[in-house]
Design an enzyme around this catalytic site. Structure first.
Site, PDB file in Angstrom:
ATOM      1  N   ASP A 110      -1.584  -1.018   6.422  1.00  0.00           N
ATOM      2  CA  ASP A 110      -1.648  -0.435   7.763  1.00  0.00           C
ATOM      3  C   ASP A 110      -2.309  -1.349   8.775  1.00  0.00           C
ATOM      4  O   ASP A 110      -2.409  -1.021   9.949  1.00  0.00           O
ATOM      5  CB  ASP A 110      -2.357   0.922   7.729  1.00  0.00           C
ATOM      6  CG  ASP A 110      -3.805   0.811   7.267  1.00  0.00           C
ATOM      7  OD1 ASP A 110      -4.333  -0.313   7.200  1.00  0.00           O
ATOM      8  OD2 ASP A 110      -4.404   1.857   6.966  1.00  0.00           O
ATOM      9  N   ASP A 124      -6.553  -2.275   5.280  1.00  0.00           N
ATOM     10  CA  ASP A 124      -6.166  -3.332   4.353  1.00  0.00           C
ATOM     11  C   ASP A 124      -6.376  -4.724   4.932  1.00  0.00           C
ATOM     12  O   ASP A 124      -5.807  -5.692   4.429  1.00  0.00           O
ATOM     13  CB  ASP A 124      -4.685  -3.162   3.980  1.00  0.00           C
ATOM     14  CG  ASP A 124      -4.414  -1.822   3.331  1.00  0.00           C
ATOM     15  OD1 ASP A 124      -5.196  -1.423   2.461  1.00  0.00           O
ATOM     16  OD2 ASP A 124      -3.426  -1.165   3.711  1.00  0.00           O
ATOM     17  N   ASP A 148       0.855  -1.184   0.000  1.00  0.00           N
ATOM     18  CA  ASP A 148       0.000   0.000   0.000  1.00  0.00           C
ATOM     19  C   ASP A 148       0.894   1.238   0.000  1.00  0.00           C
ATOM     20  O   ASP A 148       2.016   1.210   0.505  1.00  0.00           O
ATOM     21  CB  ASP A 148      -0.885  -0.030   1.251  1.00  0.00           C
ATOM     22  CG  ASP A 148      -1.790   1.182   1.317  1.00  0.00           C
ATOM     23  OD1 ASP A 148      -2.390   1.522   0.295  1.00  0.00           O
ATOM     24  OD2 ASP A 148      -1.890   1.789   2.399  1.00  0.00           O
TER      25      ASP A 148
END
Length: 841
Positions: A728, A732, A529
């Site tokens: 995180d 996610d 991410d």
């Protein structure tokens, strides 16, 4: 330890849980019994393994019951206190007294179990920090309420506190017991060895010549009996337990071998030589005695246990060091302004605590005033101090620099990050890696195969060996039993996992379970991410450009005044930049927000507008060259806001989320290690491509909604890739769960420890590099341990059986076999301890 007391299919409230396996007596998780369940009538039995379940199904009546009053074992075939039918179930009792108590108040014992706690009595208070259970380092499914030997491997159990801090006491009672037995037995064993070996002395100095053969034999019996029967008693107990439960282990072989050597020698001393077959007698008609072998075997096994327990204690040394980081006192600030030092146990959430220069932060909390740089290396592995100011989070046990600050306590005791780290590592140490299945499969057949090999060795020497054939047969069979103890095989994986997970905690890498650690070593694709993982996740003002009509500082001050009333995520970045430059924002009037375009208002009598080109067009203000400049900055990954003052374009402000320091180097290191790095983000493609270019990432999947990230993971897995997902740990979560390995990124006390297989405390990509190096080092160490454990037995068993005798006349003494067996386990542990020095940075 065995307990065939059935558990109702629908247990009533207050019924003791978890149930015990009725065959081996181990506690079993009723929701996930590894050996399955068996229902008989109204009751359900839970099993720790398929072997126990099959044994129970074959002969359910042979297993012990528990007296429902006192909890003692009772043989259901011959209960000393009799049996009683109640509620369609048969209960067995150890004495008539227990039977009478049960007859008087059956429901009291049915509801509360042995001890019969009154119905209105409160439950017993657990020990501070949680309930103590005892677990096995080799068989993590073993969980006992008291420190008894493991019913599977026979090893001493270790304490673990459930629901609180792990128990890491400095004293190990098992180590103290084994050490006492070893030292008290050392001198008698040495004397027995000297008496037995005295025949190598010059003629006339042997014990047989000076004392006579009979006196020498009786003296050896008197000296060796305490060593074998008292010093070796724990081994015989565990060997008997292994035979009774059919969980054969190293103590099965030690017990059989030592008992055979000592028993034959004792009979040879007590009975006349004529009572033995000719094949047992030597050239002079005497029956050989092996008291020195039995005594020295016990001493060597005790020595091996002492060394092993000490080495296992070193594994928890790092966790003890982590626990020792927590300060013992805190300086509490009273509501009236007074300050006083209090014990750390007295700190409660909400207290204001002062941290002075050089002191440790006592608990987790948030800074309310003051500021300093804090060294967080002991929990994150990063050596660079982190600046802390009002609103920033601080973590217990970190070290303050030269400043001073006051913070509000939020997490104390077992809820602090330090406590969570220690608890998580302790749990991970007792999880199983998939590679352990190989050792488990071999171990299930290993001891029976060794016993069969010993039997074949005895038969071969008895039929084909030189005289005295039976004496040679016995000693070689004992050597086979002793040298092949499977302890090294069983320790190979658990010890590496224990050391590896502890080493990871020191480097800021928290491993939730051993499976995640093993899988990470095989990962070939990393999905990352962007926001908060590759970037800081905190937008900052990158540029302020003015057209000249308004100075840059004035433009920033006017913009900050408008942003004070805005809830846009970029407003915080503009306000922070204004404060850093000493530009206090003025009061905005007539503020209005134009959805999708920007904001406008009046500041110090001047009309000010902030937004995109569409807002300026709506206000009739030509953007001029600013529009092209804004497009160029946006292509570089920034979010651009145009500013207008008094009806004319005045400049622009560019806000960007900076890349984390060290992220480019980490991406390069991962790619060099054969990992394909893919950015997966919900941001605009232009912004994502700009960040990817800065980091050296070639593959980008942009504008992906959080709910669709799991589908991206599945797509890569469908292409045959082993996928790790780093995010995180909250937004996610679906993707982290779907990946082969989920990696939660976080900082300080905000880390989502439970959200993934691995958690990186510092929350940067360099942590993934450290985690992957740790996983590879751990897996390599496990393979080394398994190789040497297998190789040791493949070489040792034939040599002990006498494979070298036809060529060299060499026979392996049981004493030498015992030494080799003990030190093989220590060798495996020593190799695992090398992980403590693994270089991860």
């Amino acid at each position: 330890m065995t307990d065939p007391s059935p558990q109702p299919a629908a247990p009533a409230a207050g019924q003791p849980v978890p149930p015990r396996d009725p065959v081996c007596g181990m506690l079993v998780d009723p929701e996930h019994p590894q050996g399955g369940t068996v229902e008989r009538g109204r009751y359900r039995y839970h099993f720790c393994s398929a072997r126990c379940r099959q044994a129970f199904e074959a002969e359910p009546e042979r297993w012990f019951a528990l007296d429902p009053v006192c909890g003692m074992e009772v043989n259901p075939k011959a209960p000393k206190g009799g049996s009683l039918e109640h509620g369609g179930r048969t209960f067995h009792f150890c004495s008539m007294k227990c039977l009478a108590k049960f007859q008087a108040e059956p429901e009291r014992y049915l509801l509360h179990g042995p001890g019969g706690m009154p119905k209105d009595a409160p439950p017993p208070a657990p020990p501070p920090g949680g309930q103590v259970v005892w677990v096995c380092p080799m068989d993590p499914e073993v969980r006992e309420p008291e420190p008894v030997p493991c019913p599977i491997c026979g090893m001493a159990l270790e304490p673990l506190v459930v629901g609180g801090m792990p128990s890491l006491g400095e004293k190990n009672p098992e180590l103290e017991r084994m050490s006492r037995r070893f030292w008290l037995g050392l001198a008698p064993a040495a004397l027995v060895l000297a008496l037995a070996m005295s025949h190598w002395l010059p003629a006339g100095w042997s014990a047989d010549h000076l004392l006579g053969p009979r006196v020498n034999a009786w003296l050896q019996l008197a000296l060796s009996a305490p060593v074998v029967l008292w010093g070796g008693w724990p081994f015989f107990e565990r060997a008997w337990l292994s035979l009774r439960t059919r969980h054969f282990n190293m103590f099965t072989l030690i017990g059989l071998g030592t008992a055979a050597a000592f028993g034959e020698s004792a009979l040879a001393t007590l009975l006349p030589a004529s009572a033995f077959p000719e094949a047992f007698r030597g050239a002079h008609g005497a029956v050989p005695i092996y008291f020195e072998s039995a005594a020295v075997i016990v001493e060597l096994v005790l020595l091996g246990q002492v060394l092993e327990l000490r080495a296992r204690g070193r594994v928890s040394g790092a966790l003890q060091a982590l626990l020792g980081l927590a300060p013992k006192t805190a300086r509490r600030v009273a509501p009236g302004g007074g300050e006083a030092d209090v014990a750390i146990e007295e700190v409660t959430p909400g207290d204001l605590l002062r941290v002075r220069p050089g002191e440790k932060v006592p608990v987790d909390g948030t800074v309310v005033s003051g500021g300093s740089a804090v060294d967080e290396s002991m929990v994150t592995g990063e050596s660079v101090p982190v600046e802390k100011g009002p609103g920033d989070r601080v973590t217990g046990a970190t070290i303050n620099g030269t400043g001073s600050f006051v913070f509000r306590a939020e997490r104390v005791g077992k809820d602090t990050l330090l406590a969570q780290i220690v608890r998580m590592v302790a749990e991970a140490q007792r999880s199983r890696a998939p590679i352990q299945r190989l050792a488990d499969t071999v171990a299930a057949w290993f001891v029976p195969a060794v016993v069969a090999s010993a039997a074949l060795t005895f038969a071969a020497w008895a039929l084909l060996g030189p005289e005295p054939r039976l004496a040679h047969a016995l000693m070689n069979a004992v050597a086979v039993l002793i040298i092949a103890c499977p302890c090294a095989l069983g320790l190979a994986t658990p010890m590496a996992i224990m050391v590896g997970t502890t080493r990871g905690a020191q480097a800021g890498v928290l491993v939730k379970n051993a499976e995640a650690l093993e899988r990470l070593a095989r990962v070939d694709t990393l999905l990352v991410d962007k926001t908060g993982t590759l970037t800081l996740g905190k937008p900052r003002l990158a540029r302020v450009e003015a057209t000249g009509a308004v100075p840059e500082a004035e433009l920033l001050r006017l913009a900050a005044a408008l942003e004070r009333a805005s809830e846009h995520p970029l407003a915080a970045a503009v306000l922070a930049a204004s404060r850093e430059r000493g530009l206090p924002p003025a009061e905005a009037r007539a503020f209005r927000s134009v959805p999708g375009k920007g904001v406008a208002g009046e500041v110090d009598g001047r009309a000010v507008a902030l937004g995109n080109a569409a807002l300026l067009a709506e206000l009739g203000i030509p953007a001029g060259d600013l529009a092209a400049r804004a497009d160029a900055l946006a292509a570089g990954g920034a979010t651009v806001v145009l500013a207008a003052v008094d009806g004319a374009a005045a400049g622009l402000l560019a806000v960007a989320d900076p890349v984390k320091p060290g992220a480019p180097a980490a991406v390069k290191a991962l790619q060099a290690g054969g990992v394909r790095v893919v950015m997966v983000t919900g941001d605009r493609r232009a912004t994502a491509l700009a960040v990817a270019k800065e980091l050296g990432i070639d593959e980008v999947e942009a504008e992906v909604l959080p709910g669709d990230k799991a589908a991206v993971v599945a797509r890569h897995q469908g292409a045959g890739q082993r996928v790790a997902m780093a995010g995180d740990g909250v937004n996610d979560a679906p993707a982290l769960a779907a990946a082969d390995v989920g990696i939660a990124m976080g900082t300080g006390a905000d880390v989502a420890i439970e959200s993934a297989g691995l958690t990186l405390l510092h929350g940067d990509l360099a942590g993934i590099v450290r985690a992957r190096r740790l996983s590879r080092a751990t897996l390599r160490n496990i393979r080394q341990n398994l190789f040497w454990a297998f190789a040791y037995n493949m070489v040792g068993v034939p040599v002990a059986a006498g494979a070298l005798y036809p060529f060299s006349g060499i026979l392996l003494s049981p004493m030498i076999a015992s030494a080799a067996m003990s030190f093989s386990s220590v060798t495996v542990i020593a190799n695992a301890l090398r992980l403590k020095r693994a270089r991860l940075g």
